[in-house]
Design an enzyme around this catalytic site. Structure first.
Site, short mmCIF file in Angstrom:
data_model
loop_
_atom_site.label_atom_id
_atom_site.label_comp_id
_atom_site.label_asym_id
_atom_site.label_seq_id
_atom_site.Cartn_x
_atom_site.Cartn_y
_atom_site.Cartn_z
N LEU A 41 1.09 -1.08 0.02
CA LEU A 41 -0.01 -0.12 -0.01
C LEU A 41 0.83 1.13 0.04
CD1 LEU A 41 -2.90 1.58 0.44
CD2 LEU A 41 -2.14 1.35 2.93
N HIS A 95 10.10 5.19 -0.84
CA HIS A 95 8.66 5.63 -0.94
C HIS A 95 7.91 4.82 0.14
CE1 HIS A 95 5.36 7.28 -3.65
NE2 HIS A 95 4.50 6.62 -2.72
N LEU A 96 7.07 5.62 0.93
CA LEU A 96 6.49 4.91 2.03
C LEU A 96 5.69 3.79 1.43
CD1 LEU A 96 5.29 4.70 4.96
CD2 LEU A 96 3.73 6.28 4.28
N HIS A 97 5.73 2.59 2.12
CA HIS A 97 4.91 1.41 1.57
C HIS A 97 4.49 0.55 2.71
CE1 HIS A 97 9.17 0.35 0.68
NE2 HIS A 97 8.65 -0.94 0.83
N CYS A 98 3.25 0.12 2.76
CA CYS A 98 2.87 -0.86 3.98
C CYS A 98 2.83 -1.96 3.15
CB CYS A 98 1.77 -0.11 4.68
SG CYS A 98 0.86 -1.36 5.91
#
Length: 142
Positions: A41, A95-98
């Site tokens: 995400l 890049h922020l990712h969950c």
């Protein structure tokens, strides 16, 4: 941001098996999943780490992660999920990712050692479709 693969995916400029799209977020299957159905995400806006996430996106980011965690169970038959965010260390894409990973008892995942697997031909699309159906609320038990 130029050169960021997750920005390119969010903008529709790079291929990915998407399972969720909103105005602010995109979720897609990890190409090297811990277990099949493993989703990433990301915010559409280029944000490097969780501490950098603007306050206006925090609730939405967690809400979408919750939806994906439920989809692991409803769409993939998982017993639960593993949800994680790396910040700088072990963050392969800045890049922020969950990560939302389907889990079952006895699946072999121990601690923070993440063995990787591969999808067979056609499997990626199948897993993505199952998660999309669960997100849309049309999966059995939804």
């Amino acid at each position: 941001m130029t050169g960021c693969i997750f920005c390119a995916i969010a903008a529709g400029e790079a291929e990915a098996e998407r399972v969720l799209e909103t105005d602010d977020f995109v979720a897609f299957l990890d190409q090297r999943p811990v277990f099949k159905g493993h989703v990433l995400l990301v915010p559409r806006e280029h944000v490097v780490t969780l501490p950098d996430l603007p306050a206006g996106l925090r609730d939405g980011f967690l809400a979408q992660a919750q939806r994906l965690a439920v989809a692991m169970q409803d769409g993939l038959g998982a017993q639960g999920s593993f949800v994680a965010v790396n910040n700088v260390v072990s963050q392969s894409v800045p890049h922020l990712h969950c990560h939302v990973v389907p889990r079952t008892k006895g699946d072999g995942l121990r601690g923070f050692f993440w063995p990787r697997t591969k999808y067979a031909a056609g499997e990626m699309e199948e897993y993505a479709a199952r998660v999309r159906v669960a997100l849309d609320g049309t999966a059995p038990g939804a």
